[in-house]
Design a protein around this motif. Sequence first.
Motif, short mmCIF file in Angstrom:
data_model
loop_
_atom_site.label_atom_id
_atom_site.label_comp_id
_atom_site.label_asym_id
_atom_site.label_seq_id
_atom_site.Cartn_x
_atom_site.Cartn_y
_atom_site.Cartn_z
N LEU A 194 2.00 0.35 -1.89
CA LEU A 194 3.45 0.27 -1.97
C LEU A 194 3.82 -0.10 -3.40
CD1 LEU A 194 4.19 -1.71 1.33
CD2 LEU A 194 3.99 0.76 1.01
N ILE B 36 5.54 5.00 -1.90
CA ILE B 36 4.19 4.87 -1.35
C ILE B 36 3.30 5.91 -2.03
CG2 ILE B 36 2.78 4.88 0.73
CD1 ILE B 36 5.32 4.40 2.36
N LEU C 60 -3.17 3.34 1.19
CA LEU C 60 -1.88 3.57 0.56
C LEU C 60 -1.41 2.31 -0.15
CD1 LEU C 60 -0.08 5.42 3.51
CD2 LEU C 60 -1.47 6.42 1.67
#
Length: 349
Positions: free
Chosen positions: A45, A50, A43
């Motif tokens: 940011l 996200i 993932l």
Amino acid sequence: MLEFRTQGFAGHAVKYSPFFDSRLAVASAANFGLVGNGRLHILGLTANGIVAEKWFDTQDALYDLAWSEIHENQLIAAAGDGSIKLFDIGIDQFPIQSWQEHKREVFAVHWNLVSKDTFCSSSWDGCIKIWSPHRPESLTTLPTHSCTYSAAYSPRSPSLLSAVSSDSHLRLFDLRTPASAANHLILSVPLHSPPPAQIGQPRSPVIPPSEALTHDWNKYRDNIVAAAGVDRVIRTFDLRAPQQGPLSILAGHEYAVRKIAWSPHLPDILLSASYDMTCRVWNDGSGVKGPESADALAYGGGRQLGQMNNHTEFAVGVDWCLFGSEGWCASVGWDEKVLVWDVRAVMGQ
């Protein structure tokens, strides 16, 4: 607070990249890890929240993960079929390496933070194994003779390794010692032992053993380790004087504590995630100043500073961001949520 859904997969562990403050990895499993496949989520940011950069599907549940300390794109994952898999997020081949020596579920993996050339795994089969990413077989096997839920290297020594198990013991191994009948074991601490009685105070009651599920080394005080588990209590120990019992006793969770993590920024702050669906932040009492400081530790000092209640199922993983302003962390739970939040925002709640 930022949120991401691991749709169809319950989170089991979350880790920030040691190289990038904007990258997370999540180990997850279908059907809460009881049966079915797993997924490793990478993932990012971003300014828009996200986003999923990549994911890898596995044939069995994933229970834990650890980023490589030498390669920014590589990480290992612990699987329910007893395997450990090495992934490279820059390569589509899946996985780039796999090890299969454990006889039961691998529940924890941890990379050596000092020498950076080995990692360890612990399993329900009652042993810990040491690995090199460049070798097809394990380097060393350390028996615990008990279901071992958590194993971790010391953040200061490449040769010290600790683990907690279902028999309510914290074990310390020194890989520099001869591999004698003790198998490098140098210390075994019963986590359920009460603090020694103080003069003029009643003796502490006997505490029955319970399964220890998680532990972590303090990042600033070399000999301090925190451990927790089914009995809902977090305890800190000084490995130089384990006979003194716990330094701090942090109580407040209503169900088992599944994960704890010391702050990388402050020596007396730690986070916990619990089956009571909360993540809590604690002060272990070691920073208390003045004449009351000795009593604070001697009588199990420490206190809860706040709690985060946004998970709607078991909270099972938490990790601190190593970069930027202190206080940012990520948590995962069986509610399929990955939450990124500021610990400072929940202080006093």
